[in-house]
Design a protein around this motif. Structure first.
Motif, PDB file in Angstrom:
ATOM      1  N   LEU A  14     -15.194  10.688   0.753  1.00 16.05           N
ATOM      2  CA  LEU A  14     -14.331   9.501   0.753  1.00 16.05           C
ATOM      3  C   LEU A  14     -14.452   8.768   2.077  1.00 16.05           C
ATOM      4  CD1 LEU A  14     -11.061  10.950  -0.821  1.00 16.05           C
ATOM      5  CD2 LEU A  14     -12.691   9.417  -1.897  1.00 16.05           C
ATOM      6  N   ARG A  16     -12.741   6.799   4.509  1.00 13.27           N
ATOM      7  CA  ARG A  16     -11.346   6.518   4.846  1.00 13.27           C
ATOM      8  C   ARG A  16     -11.153   5.093   5.360  1.00 13.27           C
ATOM      9  NH1 ARG A  16      -8.853  10.202   1.872  1.00 13.27           N
ATOM     10  NH2 ARG A  16      -9.680  12.266   2.312  1.00 13.27           N
ATOM     11  N   GLU A  19     -11.037   2.936   2.370  1.00 11.76           N
ATOM     12  CA  GLU A  19      -9.777   3.185   1.688  1.00 11.76           C
ATOM     13  C   GLU A  19      -8.650   2.370   2.330  1.00 11.76           C
ATOM     14  OE1 GLU A  19      -7.039   6.954   0.323  1.00 11.76           O
ATOM     15  OE2 GLU A  19      -8.108   7.112   2.225  1.00 11.76           O
ATOM     16  N   TYR A  23      -6.541  -0.647   0.588  1.00 15.80           N
ATOM     17  CA  TYR A  23      -5.084  -0.609   0.539  1.00 15.80           C
ATOM     18  C   TYR A  23      -4.501  -1.902   1.121  1.00 15.80           C
ATOM     19  CZ  TYR A  23      -0.659   1.837  -0.006  1.00 15.80           C
ATOM     20  OH  TYR A  23       0.593   2.212  -0.425  1.00 15.80           O
TER      21      TYR A  23
END
Length: 88
Positions: A14, A16, A19, A23
């Motif tokens: 993943l 980050r 991410e 978001y």
């Protein structure tokens, strides 16, 4: 408030940084509340009330209409990045 700590080894698959960017874009599009904080191995975010569909609720036409409306709102309010678009 939800405190999420990333599991061991999850950074191997993943990204980050992406991410957090995703978001932020979802929050800017009013799809979710903004993050409260992020740290090296996790996030702090607001709790979002809701429920999970099960084998009965997934068939409910009223819930289906609400869900499709929310998905359409997300697609309208959150701009895709160039690499997320299909070739013209």
């Amino acid at each position: 408030m939800v405190i999420r700590m990333n599991g061991s080894g999850t950074d191997d698959f993943l990204d980050r940084e992406k991410e957090l960017e995703a978001y932020a874009r979802l929050s800017a599009g009013n799809v979710c509340p903004p993050l409260i904080a992020s740290f090296n191995n996790g996030l702090i975010m607001q709790m979002v009330s809701g429920s999970v569909f099960d084998k009965d609720t997934i068939k409910d036409q009223t819930l289906a209409k609400i869900t499709t409306h929310e998905i359409a709102r997300m697609h309208k309010n959150v701009e895709l990045l160039p690499n997320e678009r299909e070739p013209a």
